[in-house]
Motif scaffolding. Structure first.
Motif, PDB file in Angstrom:
ATOM      1  N   ALA A 155       1.304  -0.147  -2.588  1.00 65.56           N
ATOM      2  CA  ALA A 155       1.306  -1.490  -1.794  1.00 65.56           C
ATOM      3  C   ALA A 155       1.109  -0.872  -0.307  1.00 65.56           C
ATOM      4  O   ALA A 155       1.862  -0.083   0.024  1.00 65.56           O
ATOM      5  CB  ALA A 155       2.337  -2.411  -2.115  1.00 65.56           C
ATOM      6  N   MET A 156       0.412  -1.720   0.445  1.00 70.55           N
ATOM      7  CA  MET A 156       0.741  -1.841   1.997  1.00 70.55           C
ATOM      8  C   MET A 156       1.410  -3.075   2.322  1.00 70.55           C
ATOM      9  O   MET A 156       1.480  -3.979   1.612  1.00 70.55           O
ATOM     10  CB  MET A 156      -0.753  -1.702   2.706  1.00 70.55           C
ATOM     11  CG  MET A 156      -1.549  -0.272   2.754  1.00 70.55           C
ATOM     12  SD  MET A 156      -1.660   0.518   1.159  1.00 70.55           S
ATOM     13  CE  MET A 156      -3.327  -0.409   0.890  1.00 70.55           C
ATOM     14  N   ALA A 157       2.214  -3.009   3.295  1.00 70.22           N
ATOM     15  CA  ALA A 157       2.912  -4.139   3.880  1.00 70.22           C
ATOM     16  C   ALA A 157       2.931  -4.274   5.155  1.00 70.22           C
ATOM     17  O   ALA A 157       2.885  -3.493   6.162  1.00 70.22           O
ATOM     18  CB  ALA A 157       4.377  -3.856   3.542  1.00 70.22           C
ATOM     19  N   ILE A 158       2.934  -5.718   5.593  1.00 66.56           N
ATOM     20  CA  ILE A 158       3.020  -6.167   7.153  1.00 66.56           C
ATOM     21  C   ILE A 158       4.198  -7.108   7.203  1.00 66.56           C
ATOM     22  O   ILE A 158       4.141  -8.219   6.302  1.00 66.56           O
ATOM     23  CB  ILE A 158       1.433  -6.742   7.686  1.00 66.56           C
ATOM     24  CG1 ILE A 158       1.760  -6.920   9.270  1.00 66.56           C
ATOM     25  CG2 ILE A 158       1.319  -7.888   6.988  1.00 66.56           C
ATOM     26  CD1 ILE A 158       1.469  -5.621  10.044  1.00 66.56           C
ATOM     27  N   VAL A 159       5.310  -6.837   7.641  1.00 62.41           N
ATOM     28  CA  VAL A 159       6.261  -7.584   7.677  1.00 62.41           C
ATOM     29  C   VAL A 159       6.743  -8.203   9.216  1.00 62.41           C
ATOM     30  O   VAL A 159       6.694  -7.359  10.107  1.00 62.41           O
ATOM     31  CB  VAL A 159       7.590  -6.902   7.315  1.00 62.41           C
ATOM     32  CG1 VAL A 159       8.811  -7.527   7.230  1.00 62.41           C
ATOM     33  CG2 VAL A 159       7.420  -6.827   5.532  1.00 62.41           C
ATOM     34  N   ALA A 160       6.984  -9.606   9.459  1.00 67.48           N
ATOM     35  CA  ALA A 160       7.448 -10.153  10.311  1.00 67.48           C
ATOM     36  C   ALA A 160       8.838 -10.463  10.509  1.00 67.48           C
ATOM     37  O   ALA A 160       9.302 -11.124   9.389  1.00 67.48           O
ATOM     38  CB  ALA A 160       6.426 -11.197  10.885  1.00 67.48           C
ATOM     39  N   LEU A 161       9.825 -10.146  11.219  1.00 66.12           N
ATOM     40  CA  LEU A 161      10.991 -10.793  11.529  1.00 66.12           C
ATOM     41  C   LEU A 161      11.395 -11.578  12.637  1.00 66.12           C
ATOM     42  O   LEU A 161      11.024 -10.992  13.772  1.00 66.12           O
ATOM     43  CB  LEU A 161      12.101  -9.347  11.349  1.00 66.12           C
ATOM     44  CG  LEU A 161      13.512  -9.916  11.593  1.00 66.12           C
ATOM     45  CD1 LEU A 161      14.237 -10.579  10.583  1.00 66.12           C
ATOM     46  CD2 LEU A 161      14.304  -8.494  12.033  1.00 66.12           C
ATOM     47  N   GLY A 226      -8.214   7.352  -3.296  1.00 58.70           N
ATOM     48  CA  GLY A 226      -8.650   6.215  -3.404  1.00 58.70           C
ATOM     49  C   GLY A 226      -8.326   4.753  -2.620  1.00 58.70           C
ATOM     50  O   GLY A 226      -9.001   3.795  -2.486  1.00 58.70           O
ATOM     51  N   GLN A 227      -7.548   5.178  -1.569  1.00 55.99           N
ATOM     52  CA  GLN A 227      -7.051   4.353  -0.533  1.00 55.99           C
ATOM     53  C   GLN A 227      -7.492   4.811   0.893  1.00 55.99           C
ATOM     54  O   GLN A 227      -7.339   6.055   1.152  1.00 55.99           O
ATOM     55  CB  GLN A 227      -5.672   3.669  -0.520  1.00 55.99           C
ATOM     56  CG  GLN A 227      -5.202   3.166  -1.946  1.00 55.99           C
ATOM     57  CD  GLN A 227      -6.154   1.835  -2.210  1.00 55.99           C
ATOM     58  OE1 GLN A 227      -6.297   1.241  -1.292  1.00 55.99           O
ATOM     59  NE2 GLN A 227      -6.586   1.667  -3.355  1.00 55.99           N
ATOM     60  N   SER A 228      -7.769   3.945   2.104  1.00 54.69           N
ATOM     61  CA  SER A 228      -8.200   4.372   3.168  1.00 54.69           C
ATOM     62  C   SER A 228      -6.690   4.405   3.835  1.00 54.69           C
ATOM     63  O   SER A 228      -6.640   5.338   5.104  1.00 54.69           O
ATOM     64  CB  SER A 228      -9.097   3.477   4.076  1.00 54.69           C
ATOM     65  OG  SER A 228      -8.322   2.198   4.163  1.00 54.69           O
ATOM     66  N   SER A 229      -5.712   4.016   3.574  1.00 51.78           N
ATOM     67  CA  SER A 229      -4.229   4.042   4.208  1.00 51.78           C
ATOM     68  C   SER A 229      -3.721   5.530   4.219  1.00 51.78           C
ATOM     69  O   SER A 229      -3.662   6.192   3.071  1.00 51.78           O
ATOM     70  CB  SER A 229      -3.468   2.955   3.516  1.00 51.78           C
ATOM     71  OG  SER A 229      -3.265   3.257   2.006  1.00 51.78           O
ATOM     72  N   THR A 230      -2.885   5.639   5.059  1.00 53.47           N
ATOM     73  CA  THR A 230      -2.323   7.023   5.326  1.00 53.47           C
ATOM     74  C   THR A 230      -0.813   6.828   5.294  1.00 53.47           C
ATOM     75  O   THR A 230       0.197   7.419   5.298  1.00 53.47           O
ATOM     76  CB  THR A 230      -2.631   7.559   6.719  1.00 53.47           C
ATOM     77  OG1 THR A 230      -2.373   6.716   7.703  1.00 53.47           O
ATOM     78  CG2 THR A 230      -4.132   7.970   6.648  1.00 53.47           C
ATOM     79  N   ARG A 231      -0.312   5.506   5.349  1.00 51.23           N
ATOM     80  CA  ARG A 231       0.782   5.146   4.845  1.00 51.23           C
ATOM     81  C   ARG A 231       0.883   4.141   3.938  1.00 51.23           C
ATOM     82  O   ARG A 231       0.368   3.183   3.930  1.00 51.23           O
ATOM     83  CB  ARG A 231       1.700   4.460   6.360  1.00 51.23           C
ATOM     84  CG  ARG A 231       1.736   5.655   7.233  1.00 51.23           C
ATOM     85  CD  ARG A 231       2.589   5.209   8.253  1.00 51.23           C
ATOM     86  NE  ARG A 231       2.643   5.915   9.582  1.00 51.23           N
ATOM     87  CZ  ARG A 231       3.348   5.944  10.637  1.00 51.23           C
ATOM     88  NH1 ARG A 231       4.740   5.315  10.538  1.00 51.23           N
ATOM     89  NH2 ARG A 231       3.284   6.721  11.532  1.00 51.23           N
ATOM     90  N   ARG A 232       1.757   4.000   2.874  1.00 46.03           N
ATOM     91  CA  ARG A 232       1.961   3.212   1.844  1.00 46.03           C
ATOM     92  C   ARG A 232       3.150   3.244   1.026  1.00 46.03           C
ATOM     93  O   ARG A 232       4.171   4.264   1.238  1.00 46.03           O
ATOM     94  CB  ARG A 232       0.852   3.561   0.594  1.00 46.03           C
ATOM     95  CG  ARG A 232      -0.086   4.633   0.771  1.00 46.03           C
ATOM     96  CD  ARG A 232      -1.072   4.910  -0.081  1.00 46.03           C
ATOM     97  NE  ARG A 232      -2.351   5.489   0.509  1.00 46.03           N
ATOM     98  CZ  ARG A 232      -3.160   6.332  -0.078  1.00 46.03           C
ATOM     99  NH1 ARG A 232      -3.162   6.334  -1.628  1.00 46.03           N
ATOM    100  NH2 ARG A 232      -4.195   6.857   0.451  1.00 46.03           N
ATOM    101  N   LEU A 233       3.490   2.150   0.325  1.00 44.35           N
ATOM    102  CA  LEU A 233       4.634   2.066  -0.312  1.00 44.35           C
ATOM    103  C   LEU A 233       4.281   2.553  -1.841  1.00 44.35           C
ATOM    104  O   LEU A 233       3.428   2.246  -2.424  1.00 44.35           O
ATOM    105  CB  LEU A 233       5.294   0.782  -0.737  1.00 44.35           C
ATOM    106  CG  LEU A 233       6.001   0.153   1.032  1.00 44.35           C
ATOM    107  CD1 LEU A 233       6.163  -1.236   0.755  1.00 44.35           C
ATOM    108  CD2 LEU A 233       7.282   1.056   1.302  1.00 44.35           C
TER     109      LEU A 233
END
Length: 495
Positions: A155-161, A226-233
């Protein structure tokens, strides 16, 4: 311990179900879709996105959008675990910006470690079964398949605090955060908070190069496992078994990481506007339909327009997602140049958090209360023989002011009669239609209207030009609300 862990992860209930939801937030979603030859869409897999939107009693607010892949397991686990890591009294008003950065980073590290721990037993069993020298029996093959489904995915994540009225963004992957501020003159200024961690990010490429990867190969591949992301969970393939992946085999240490990029605190004092958290699927759908140049601007405009028309944040967020979905589908069916990019879209999630931003009162705008009525404008695509139509919002003024979405502009000349009471709209349309501003609520790149306008309609034997805009819906709605019983069958309404 294996069985209890798996039962916990497979449960549809969460301890977060009892947490208070933030009432200043709305979420819109849409499942993935693949279009068939009949232009109808079908869902190719269960929805893999999830989100969180909680507000604790001490005024700490936490929001997040999680874009899962190869299943929703990691996204669901991360949304629950991250909430526990941040909202169980770990944060306080006394913490400095450095403290909050550290706590956010540690929370993501804890989520990653906890998730990988939950699949330890399954990975061990998978490794044991895979080590058999003799050909695998059908039963063993079936079990290996079950185990792979259990442990795969990420999963990718965007979190706001929001704490002490300061905004912090923590990002892992390719989701997006936008902060929109409304200026004193009513303009919306927006800022993208951070860049996606992808193979297009030069900083990420340099990080990978320092680990020994061949950047030319990475750029050419465009994707990693399979994903373009270089950071993931999650995603044990690129965390535990990365040396087995040819593209990553030269890495000195783990190349795909779960460490979040924390963006500096933004003070929200005296800020009027809204915060947007978007999943990669929503961004990609709009980029495929309209190109990547103005995606942020288009999303902000859509959100502002829906906030001006909807009475709840949930309705506004869902309307924006539905609008993007419709734009994407319309481009696919149009046969235009970008149609080849729009044969499918992934799950879409949009979270809107308002910041002292006024909501509409029912169907009225937040300013002068102009009522919005639909009219239909037909067009034919020069690249296709199919015909379709675009629905526009015609705003009928209530106090002598014509409104356009979130903007209010007085356009009536002094002495021009204004509509009121149960007055029929016919006369008003004839006197103000050239001055009324409209906002698009469907697809179209502007060129369609320019093409149509250039095709001058010829008058018939009576000297009349065939109607261009269909006011059928407009008069039907007007008649039902004002009780005049006048319903047009098409064209320009009552004659």
């Amino acid at each position: 311990m294996a069985a209890p862990r798996r039962n916990l992860m497979q449960s549809h209930q969460s301890w977060t179900d009892d947490l208070p939801l933030c009432q200043l937030c709305g979420v819109g979603t849409a499942p993935n879709c693949v279009y068939g030859p009949d232009d109808k869409g079908t869902q190719s897999h269960p929805n893999e996105d999830t989100h969180l939107r909680f507000r604790s009693e001490d005024g700490c607010s936490l929001y997040g959008v999680f874009n899962g892949y190869d299943g929703s397991r990691v996204a669901s686990f991360a949304s629950q675990c991250l909430t526990a890591e941040l909202l169980l009294e770990q944060l306080s008003a006394d913490h400095t910006d450095a403290d909050i950065r550290r706590i956010l980073t540690q929370a993501f590290e804890a989520v990653e470690k906890s998730y990988l721990h939950t699949i330890d037993d399954a990975l061990a069993e998978k490794a044991n079964l895979s080590s058999y020298i003799l050909p695998h029996s059908e039963k063993v093959q079936e079990r290996l398949k079950e185990l792979e489904q259990e442990v795969s995915g990420g999963a990718m994540a965007i979190v706001a605090l929001i704490l002490n009225n300061k905004l912090y963004i923590a990002n892992v992957g390719t989701n997006r955060a936008l902060l929109c501020k409304t200026t004193s003159d009513g303009q919306n200024q927006f800022f993208q908070l951070g860049r996606p961690h992808s193979t297009d990010n030069d900083d990420e490429l340099q990080r990978l190069a320092a680990l020994g990867l061949d950047l030319a190969r990475v750029r050419q591949a465009g994707q990693i496992a399979g994903q373009s992301s270089t950071r993931r969970l999650g995603d044990y393939r690129v965390k535990i078994n990365y040396n087995d992946i040819d593209l990553l085999s030269a890495a000195k240490t783990r190349p795909i990481i779960a460490e979040p990029e924390i963006h500096a605190s933004q003070s929200l004092d005296s800020v009027t506007g809204f915060l947007l958290l978007m999943s990669e699927g929503l961004i990609d759908a709009l980029e495929c339909a309209h190109g990547s140049e103005h995606v942020n601007k288009e999303i902000v405009a859509m959100v502002a327009a829906e906030l001006a028309q909807q009475s709840t944040l949930e309705a506004a967020a869902q309307s924006v997602v539905d609008r993007v979905k419709r734009l994407h589908h319309d481009v696919y069916t149009s046969g235009r140049q970008r149609a080849t990019f729009c044969s499918r879209h992934e799950d879409m999630t949009l979270l809107i958090r308002t910041l002292n931003y006024p909501l509409a009162d029912g169907a009225q705008t937040p300013t002068q209360g102009g009522r919005i009525y639909p009219v239909s404008v037909p067009y034919s695509n020069s690249q296709s023989t199919s015909k379709t139509s675009v629905t526009l919002s015609l705003v009928m003024p209530s106090q002598g002011t014509l409104t356009n979405g979130t903007n209010t502009a007085s356009t009536l000349e002094e002495g021009t009669p204004t509509p009121g009471g149960n007055q029929s709209p016919t006369a008003t349309l004839q006197s103000t239609i050239t001055q009324t501003q409209s906002s698009s609520s469907s697809s179209g790149d502007g060129s369609l209207f320019r093409q149509r306008a250039s095709q001058a309609a010829q008058p018939d034997e009576t000297g009349r030009v065939p109607p261009y805009v269909d006011f059928t819906q407009f008069y039907r709605l007007w008649g039902s609300e004002h009780g005049d019983g006048q319903v047009a069958q098409g064209g320009l309404g009552p004659q």
